[in-house]
Design a protein around this motif. Structure first.
Motif, PDB file in Angstrom:
ATOM      1  N   SER A 125       0.822  -1.207   0.000  1.00 61.35           N
ATOM      2  CA  SER A 125       0.000   0.000   0.000  1.00 61.35           C
ATOM      3  C   SER A 125       0.859   1.261   0.000  1.00 61.35           C
ATOM      4  O   SER A 125       0.519   2.243  -0.671  1.00 61.35           O
ATOM      5  CB  SER A 125      -0.928  -0.008   1.210  1.00 61.35           C
ATOM      6  N   SER A 146     -11.258   4.709  -1.265  1.00 64.44           N
ATOM      7  CA  SER A 146     -12.091   3.743  -0.549  1.00 64.44           C
ATOM      8  C   SER A 146     -13.394   3.474  -1.293  1.00 64.44           C
ATOM      9  O   SER A 146     -13.812   2.311  -1.440  1.00 64.44           O
ATOM     10  CB  SER A 146     -12.387   4.259   0.860  1.00 64.44           C
ATOM     11  N   GLN A 157      -6.889   0.142  -2.489  1.00 68.77           N
ATOM     12  CA  GLN A 157      -6.284   0.134  -1.159  1.00 68.77           C
ATOM     13  C   GLN A 157      -4.901   0.777  -1.174  1.00 68.77           C
ATOM     14  O   GLN A 157      -3.889   0.088  -1.031  1.00 68.77           O
ATOM     15  CB  GLN A 157      -6.183  -1.287  -0.601  1.00 68.77           C
ATOM     16  N   TRP A 166      -5.397   1.534   3.771  1.00 71.48           N
ATOM     17  CA  TRP A 166      -4.823   0.439   4.552  1.00 71.48           C
ATOM     18  C   TRP A 166      -4.761   0.793   6.037  1.00 71.48           C
ATOM     19  O   TRP A 166      -4.997  -0.054   6.895  1.00 71.48           O
ATOM     20  CB  TRP A 166      -3.428   0.117   4.028  1.00 71.48           C
ATOM     21  N   GLN A 198      -8.222   0.338   7.512  1.00 74.53           N
ATOM     22  CA  GLN A 198      -8.567  -1.078   7.613  1.00 74.53           C
ATOM     23  C   GLN A 198      -7.747  -1.777   8.690  1.00 74.53           C
ATOM     24  O   GLN A 198      -8.248  -2.657   9.391  1.00 74.53           O
ATOM     25  CB  GLN A 198      -8.359  -1.753   6.262  1.00 74.53           C
TER      26      GLN A 198
END
Length: 274
Positions: free
Chosen positions: A53, A215, A220, A225, A228
């Protein structure tokens, strides 16, 4: 009174920014049952998805900087030299992204991306719609970020152009036999180094911290990231956020240092040689 007001305002502003940072650092370092530990930071490198990411966000940032500068620099220089009447138009166009919410921009992009395969599935453009949504490098995010960065990049370039005599530089380069592209690259851009670096840093900060568009479109990058990862490990998420903030400050310091370095002027060199 002014001597007391200014330090007080600076102190309040400093506390406003420093207290949350210190609280976040304490939260990541002081683990119940373990005491002070750096485990939240040592686990960042091996966290699933961290490297991919981060590299994706850095690649998107580099592509966005290149695209937005390629668009705005020639337009701003042309508006100042050949078509001054275009400056109000550029001001309005480059300010529009500020009044368009990212959610609305994302909704429009999503509609276009869905409409493409439905209407163009039998044409060669279908592959283009698929290619710009490649999860390994979603170029559609570069296009969205370039639009979102326009107000900041254009203002930085406009401030830089106001500080130099662009017309004289271009005319001098043209008199020496340089073409228009050569005059822009050799005479104008070196004098806009500070403005270009400021625009690049603003774009980089925007891409590294942008969450909504990526998003909602299902990609991602680094900011997505972090959000999440926070659901599984809050301390890891806060530690990554602090490190990303530190990285942004380091980049700002580096760009500021590079932008403030100026070689000796030709006048001073001539005087020295004499």
């Amino acid at each position: 009174m002014a001597r007391l007001t200014r330090p007080a305002v600076l102190l309040v502003a400093g506390l406003y920014f420093l207290v949350p940072l210190v609280a976040s650092a304490v939260f990541t370092l002081d683990v119940p049952g373990q005491g002070l530990t750096l485990s939240s930071y040592t686990r960042i490198v091996v966290a699933p998805g961290f490297t991919g990411s981060l590299l994706l966000s850095l690649g998107l940032a580099a592509a966005t900087v290149a695209l937005v500068l390629l668009i705005t620099v020639p337009a701003a220089v042309a508006a100042r030299l050949a078509a001054p009447w275009l400056r109000p138009v550029l001001d309005v166009v480059c300010t529009l992204p500020l009044v368009v919410p990212p959610v609305a921009l994302t909704a429009g992009l999503g509609t276009v991306l869905r409409w493409g395969p439905e209407k163009l599935s039998t044409t060669p453009l279908y592959r283009t719609f698929v290619a710009v949504q490649n999860p390994d490098f979603p170029f559609v995010l570069v296009l969205a970020y370039a639009v979102m960065a326009l107000p900041f990049v254009y203002r930085a370039l406009d401030a830089g152009l106001r500080s130099v005599d662009v017309r004289t530089l271009v005319e001098a380069a043209r008199d020496c036999g340089a073409s228009w592209p050569r005059a822009l690259v050799s005479a104008v851009l070196p004098n806009l180094r500070g403005a270009l670096m400021n625009a690049s840093f603003l774009t980089l900060a925007l891409v590294l911290g942008e969450f909504t568009v990526a998003s909602l479109l299902g990609f991602q990058p680094f900011a997505v990231w972090i959000v999440q990862a926070s659901g599984a490990d809050a301390r890891l998420s806060v530690a990554v956020s602090l490190l990303s903030l530190l990285l942004t400050w380091v980049l700002l310091l580096a760009l500021t240092t590079l932008g403030s370095r100026r070689g000796p002027s030709r006048t001073s060199q001539g005087k020295t040689s004499r």
